[in-house]
Design an enzyme around this catalytic site. Structure first.
Site, PDB file in Angstrom:
ATOM      1  N   ARG A  53      -8.025   3.130 -15.885  1.00  0.00           N
ATOM      2  CA  ARG A  53      -7.596   4.342 -16.606  1.00  0.00           C
ATOM      3  C   ARG A  53      -6.688   4.040 -17.792  1.00  0.00           C
ATOM      4  O   ARG A  53      -6.528   4.835 -18.687  1.00  0.00           O
ATOM      5  CB  ARG A  53      -6.738   5.191 -15.656  1.00  0.00           C
ATOM      6  CG  ARG A  53      -7.503   6.207 -14.902  1.00  0.00           C
ATOM      7  CD  ARG A  53      -6.558   6.832 -13.873  1.00  0.00           C
ATOM      8  NE  ARG A  53      -7.302   7.736 -13.034  1.00  0.00           N
ATOM      9  CZ  ARG A  53      -7.457   9.029 -13.303  1.00  0.00           C
ATOM     10  NH1 ARG A  53      -6.887   9.565 -14.353  1.00  0.00           N
ATOM     11  NH2 ARG A  53      -8.172   9.790 -12.504  1.00  0.00           N
ATOM     12  N   ASP A  96     -11.918   7.028 -16.943  1.00  0.00           N
ATOM     13  CA  ASP A  96     -11.533   7.846 -15.800  1.00  0.00           C
ATOM     14  C   ASP A  96     -12.754   7.830 -14.880  1.00  0.00           C
ATOM     15  O   ASP A  96     -13.796   8.395 -15.201  1.00  0.00           O
ATOM     16  CB  ASP A  96     -11.208   9.271 -16.279  1.00  0.00           C
ATOM     17  CG  ASP A  96     -10.956  10.202 -15.101  1.00  0.00           C
ATOM     18  OD1 ASP A  96     -11.230   9.795 -13.948  1.00  0.00           O
ATOM     19  OD2 ASP A  96     -10.514  11.332 -15.330  1.00  0.00           O
ATOM     20  N   LYS A 151     -13.696  -3.273   1.489  1.00  0.00           N
ATOM     21  CA  LYS A 151     -13.311  -2.556   2.695  1.00  0.00           C
ATOM     22  C   LYS A 151     -12.064  -1.715   2.423  1.00  0.00           C
ATOM     23  O   LYS A 151     -11.366  -2.040   1.473  1.00  0.00           O
ATOM     24  CB  LYS A 151     -13.095  -3.535   3.853  1.00  0.00           C
ATOM     25  CG  LYS A 151     -11.702  -4.196   3.882  1.00  0.00           C
ATOM     26  CD  LYS A 151     -11.521  -4.994   5.126  1.00  0.00           C
ATOM     27  CE  LYS A 151     -10.419  -4.505   5.995  1.00  0.00           C
ATOM     28  NZ  LYS A 151      -9.061  -4.790   5.573  1.00  0.00           N
ATOM     29  N   HIS A 181     -14.061 -10.277   3.460  1.00  0.00           N
ATOM     30  CA  HIS A 181     -13.771 -11.556   2.792  1.00  0.00           C
ATOM     31  C   HIS A 181     -13.774 -12.740   3.774  1.00  0.00           C
ATOM     32  O   HIS A 181     -13.904 -13.881   3.364  1.00  0.00           O
ATOM     33  CB  HIS A 181     -12.491 -11.486   1.950  1.00  0.00           C
ATOM     34  CG  HIS A 181     -11.210 -11.544   2.724  1.00  0.00           C
ATOM     35  ND1 HIS A 181     -10.624 -10.446   3.276  1.00  0.00           N
ATOM     36  CD2 HIS A 181     -10.400 -12.577   3.031  1.00  0.00           C
ATOM     37  CE1 HIS A 181      -9.516 -10.796   3.890  1.00  0.00           C
ATOM     38  NE2 HIS A 181      -9.351 -12.100   3.760  1.00  0.00           N
ATOM     39  N   GLU A 219      -0.937 -13.324  11.592  1.00  0.00           N
ATOM     40  CA  GLU A 219      -0.446 -13.344  10.212  1.00  0.00           C
ATOM     41  C   GLU A 219       1.066 -13.417  10.204  1.00  0.00           C
ATOM     42  O   GLU A 219       1.724 -12.813  11.066  1.00  0.00           O
ATOM     43  CB  GLU A 219      -0.863 -12.066   9.494  1.00  0.00           C
ATOM     44  CG  GLU A 219      -2.346 -11.873   9.384  1.00  0.00           C
ATOM     45  CD  GLU A 219      -2.636 -10.621   8.583  1.00  0.00           C
ATOM     46  OE1 GLU A 219      -2.516 -10.667   7.353  1.00  0.00           O
ATOM     47  OE2 GLU A 219      -2.944  -9.594   9.201  1.00  0.00           O
ATOM     48  N   ASP A 238      -7.629  -2.254  10.483  1.00  0.00           N
ATOM     49  CA  ASP A 238      -7.370  -3.186   9.381  1.00  0.00           C
ATOM     50  C   ASP A 238      -7.994  -4.560   9.642  1.00  0.00           C
ATOM     51  O   ASP A 238      -8.438  -5.218   8.713  1.00  0.00           O
ATOM     52  CB  ASP A 238      -5.844  -3.327   9.200  1.00  0.00           C
ATOM     53  CG  ASP A 238      -5.477  -4.097   7.927  1.00  0.00           C
ATOM     54  OD1 ASP A 238      -6.030  -3.756   6.858  1.00  0.00           O
ATOM     55  OD2 ASP A 238      -4.669  -5.044   8.007  1.00  0.00           O
ATOM     56  N   HIS A 243     -12.842  -8.090  10.302  1.00  0.00           N
ATOM     57  CA  HIS A 243     -12.764  -9.555  10.332  1.00  0.00           C
ATOM     58  C   HIS A 243     -13.011 -10.131  11.731  1.00  0.00           C
ATOM     59  O   HIS A 243     -13.781 -11.076  11.901  1.00  0.00           O
ATOM     60  CB  HIS A 243     -11.401 -10.040   9.828  1.00  0.00           C
ATOM     61  CG  HIS A 243     -11.024  -9.466   8.493  1.00  0.00           C
ATOM     62  ND1 HIS A 243     -11.923  -9.275   7.479  1.00  0.00           N
ATOM     63  CD2 HIS A 243      -9.826  -9.043   7.995  1.00  0.00           C
ATOM     64  CE1 HIS A 243     -11.305  -8.761   6.423  1.00  0.00           C
ATOM     65  NE2 HIS A 243     -10.028  -8.609   6.712  1.00  0.00           N
ATOM     66  N   LYS A 343       0.500  -8.750  13.001  1.00  0.00           N
ATOM     67  CA  LYS A 343       1.271  -8.960  11.784  1.00  0.00           C
ATOM     68  C   LYS A 343       2.677  -9.430  12.177  1.00  0.00           C
ATOM     69  O   LYS A 343       3.146  -9.155  13.273  1.00  0.00           O
ATOM     70  CB  LYS A 343       1.395  -7.651  10.989  1.00  0.00           C
ATOM     71  CG  LYS A 343       0.061  -7.003  10.636  1.00  0.00           C
ATOM     72  CD  LYS A 343      -0.184  -7.001   9.148  1.00  0.00           C
ATOM     73  CE  LYS A 343      -1.431  -6.279   8.734  1.00  0.00           C
ATOM     74  NZ  LYS A 343      -2.671  -7.048   8.815  1.00  0.00           N
ATOM     75  N   LYS A 348       1.025 -18.372  10.522  1.00  0.00           N
ATOM     76  CA  LYS A 348      -0.306 -17.895  10.135  1.00  0.00           C
ATOM     77  C   LYS A 348      -1.331 -18.819  10.784  1.00  0.00           C
ATOM     78  O   LYS A 348      -1.369 -20.015  10.490  1.00  0.00           O
ATOM     79  CB  LYS A 348      -0.460 -17.935   8.613  1.00  0.00           C
ATOM     80  CG  LYS A 348      -1.822 -17.418   8.129  1.00  0.00           C
ATOM     81  CD  LYS A 348      -1.810 -17.180   6.625  1.00  0.00           C
ATOM     82  CE  LYS A 348      -3.175 -16.761   6.085  1.00  0.00           C
ATOM     83  NZ  LYS A 348      -3.523 -15.369   6.360  1.00  0.00           N
TER      84      LYS A 348
HETATM   85  C1  BG6 Z   1      -7.120  -7.816   4.818  1.00  0.00           C
HETATM   86  C2  BG6 Z   1      -6.170  -6.875   5.521  1.00  0.00           C
HETATM   87  O1  BG6 Z   1      -8.441  -7.360   4.959  1.00  0.00           O
HETATM   88  O2  BG6 Z   1      -7.016  -9.121   5.384  1.00  0.00           O
HETATM   89  C3  BG6 Z   1      -4.751  -7.387   5.400  1.00  0.00           C
HETATM   90  O3  BG6 Z   1      -6.254  -5.581   4.942  1.00  0.00           O
HETATM   91  C4  BG6 Z   1      -4.661  -8.798   5.918  1.00  0.00           C
HETATM   92  O4  BG6 Z   1      -3.846  -6.556   6.121  1.00  0.00           O
HETATM   93  C5  BG6 Z   1      -5.723  -9.695   5.251  1.00  0.00           C
HETATM   94  O5  BG6 Z   1      -3.354  -9.289   5.632  1.00  0.00           O
HETATM   95  C6  BG6 Z   1      -5.767 -11.070   5.902  1.00  0.00           C
HETATM   96  O6  BG6 Z   1      -6.583 -11.931   5.151  1.00  0.00           O
HETATM   97  P1  BG6 Z   1      -6.364 -13.514   5.181  1.00  0.00           P
HETATM   98  O7  BG6 Z   1      -7.495 -14.061   4.365  1.00  0.00           O
HETATM   99  O8  BG6 Z   1      -5.018 -13.760   4.570  1.00  0.00           O
HETATM  100  O9  BG6 Z   1      -6.406 -13.930   6.613  1.00  0.00           O
END
Ligand code: BG6
Length: 495
Positions: A53, A96, A151, A181, A219, A238, A243, A343, A348
């Site tokens: 925008r 827009d 997503k 992803h 995470e 989420d 995933h 979380k 990680k």
């Molecule tokens: C995303 C979630 O799809 O994946 C996030 O919305 C999450 O909340 C993220 O932190 C984790 O991805 P990765 O690649 O860091 O494990």
């Protein structure tokens, strides 16, 4: 100039990025496109059009992209000749996205860019429908067009159907690329090679040999300014719906007859459809929900979920889930899959652990029986690799036949000579540009996942399922250990 991609028959000439100034585009997509350019994987004539925008022109946009590359591409990878080439591919259009008339400008702009365009919607899903209908009205949904959707695809089965129906009115399923992803991560790809290229694993991959499977996605980060979004989602929507269930389906699927998109996705969806629904009466046995409270992370105080900025202090949203899933088919009858994700955990870690059955007869000292199972650990994050936990004899003349566990360790950084591991978005963008759908989620997969998750959510909402607190920076609630232990199993770190 870049070498044309050898597989370029189907290669999109242009990429149009809706939401080009948003966080995802700047942090992930544009740096990923730069890396593709650097690896000579874009065509000479590939062009990138940013849409947003903001009253910007191409110079402003190019400046923002230059800044973002400086921030998100390692200095030693930021080759200046490639950067110049990449920046010249860029263009910008103020738009827009909900204004149908404005799409005439987009159509005019694309008129001399060629017919094959990939539209990447890095926007909230609530406007996917408007964008697709406007693209159609402007005649931009021809056969050579593809649409990439980020997503979340909805927040439950019904809302995902509405999105899929709306997008499906304007684009055929073969033109739709739904992103998860995790499917772009190197080790996730490797799961297919590991399972189907290695006969020793292919033959052992069933309930006769595997006692249980564990999938952990922990995470370190908390909500990172996304409280408003996250509180309506929770860890189930989420992370689990997408995933974790994608990982589960890749671990559990039958061998596809070929490696093409539909052969793989047919097998994945069969797994998702075979997940046993959860009942309210057994939910407390099969599922643990948690929310992080105040704690400590890397020596610093870390606020709990309810003390994060913008928090609704009465929220009951889960930031942690551990659950047992069962797949009702011949291969997996009696082999549970334990999923856990949270979380603000201590580290990680993303890993899949395959626990094999112990030998039926144990000939070593009885106190060592607990050691006697092999485990295959597939690490996705932080470092990518595979380790097979094997039992060996402790060395030394005084050790008799004492056993110890040693890993046969495959660290990709070592075996493959520190080859740069591409970010998931690099692979996904490349595959979308090439027109390969195998790393994208088909409509029936999304819907089968929602169906299972919705049912589980309904089960906990109709029960007295407690929300356990765990300190930020910890391993999660004790109840998750109790849940798995009650089935006679243990999380990998306790084995
Ligand atoms: C995303 C979630 O799809 O994946 C996030 O919305 C999450 O909340 C993220 O932190 C984790 O991805 P990765 O690649 O860091 O494990």
């Amino acid at each position: 100039m870049a070498t044309a991609n050898p597989n370029s028959n189907n290669f999109s000439q242009s990429l149009v990025l809706f939401g080009a100034l948003g966080d995802l585009s700047l942090r992930k997509l544009l740096p990923a496109l730069f890396q593709l350019d650097k690896a000579n994987l874009l065509n000479d004539d590939t062009r990138i059009l940013g849409l947003a925008r903001k009253a910007y022109d191409v110079t402003d946009f190019t400046q923002d992209v230059d800044n973002t590359l400086a921030k998100f591409v390692a200095a030693d990878e930021l080759d200046s000749a490639v950067k110049q080439r990449f920046l010249q591919r860029l263009d910008y259009l103020q738009l827009d996205m909900q204004d149908t008339q404005a799409y005439t400008n987009l159509a005019n702009k694309l008129a001399d860019w060629g017919p094959d365009t990939t539209f990447y919607l890095a926007t909230p899903p609530s406007i996917f429908g408007d964008i697709c209908s406007n693209l159609k009205a402007a005649g931009l949904n021809g056969n050579g067009s593809r649409i990439v959707l980020e997503k979340p695809i909805g927040h439950d089965l019904d809302s995902s159907k509405v999105i899929n129906d709306t997008v499906g009115k304007y684009f055929a399923e073969e033109q739709i690329y739904r992103i998860d992803h995790y499917l772009g991560k190197e080790t996730v790809q490797n799961l297919i090679a590991l399972r189907f290229a290695n006969p020793i694993f292919a033959d052992l991959w069933n309930h006769d040999h595997i006692s249980y499977v564990e999938i952990t996605v922990a995470e370190e980060i908390g909500i990172e300014g996304r409280w408003g979004y996250f509180d309506h989602a929770g860890q189930m929507r989420d992370m689990v719906q997408n995933h974790l269930l994608q990982l589960l389906s890749l671990v559990a699927m039958e061998p596809p007859s070929r490696l093409d998109a539909d052969s793989i996705r047919n097998e994945k969806v069969r797994v998702l459809e075979a997940l046993k629904p959860m009942e309210s009466s057994s939910i407390n046995k099969y599922l643990v929900r948690g929310q992080y409270g105040d704690g400590e992370f890397k020596g610093q105080p870390a606020p709990g979920y309810l003390n994060e900025p913008d928090a609704n202090t009465a929220s009951q949203t889960e930031t942690y889930l551990a659950l047992r899933a069962d797949i009702a088919n011949w291969r997996w009858a009696g082999t549970p899959f334990y999923l856990r994700t949270g979380k603000r955990m201590s580290s990680k870690t993303t890993e899949i652990v395959i626990h094999f059955h112990p030998n039926r007869h144990h000939i070593f000292d009885d106190d060592q029986a607990a050691l006697a199972e092999n485990k295959l650990v597939i690490r996705l994050q932080p470092s990518e690799g595979i380790a097979l936990q094997t039992l060996t004899k402790e060395q030394g003349i005084d050790k008799g036949m004492r056993l110890r566990r040693d890993p046969l360790n495959l660290d990709f950084a070592q075996t493959q000579g520190n080859v740069r591991i591409p970010d998931a978005y690099e692979r996904l963008l490349l595959e979308a540009l090439k027109g390969n759908q195998s790393l994208f989620v088909r409509r029936d997969e999304v819907e089968a996942s929602w169906q299972w998750c919705d049912q589980m959510r309904a089960a906990w909402e109709n029960s007295d399922s407690p929300l356990h607190s765990y300190p930020a920076g910890s391993r999660g609630p004790q109840a998750a250990d109790d849940m798995i232990n009650a089935f006679g199993h243990r999380w990998y770190e306790h084995c």
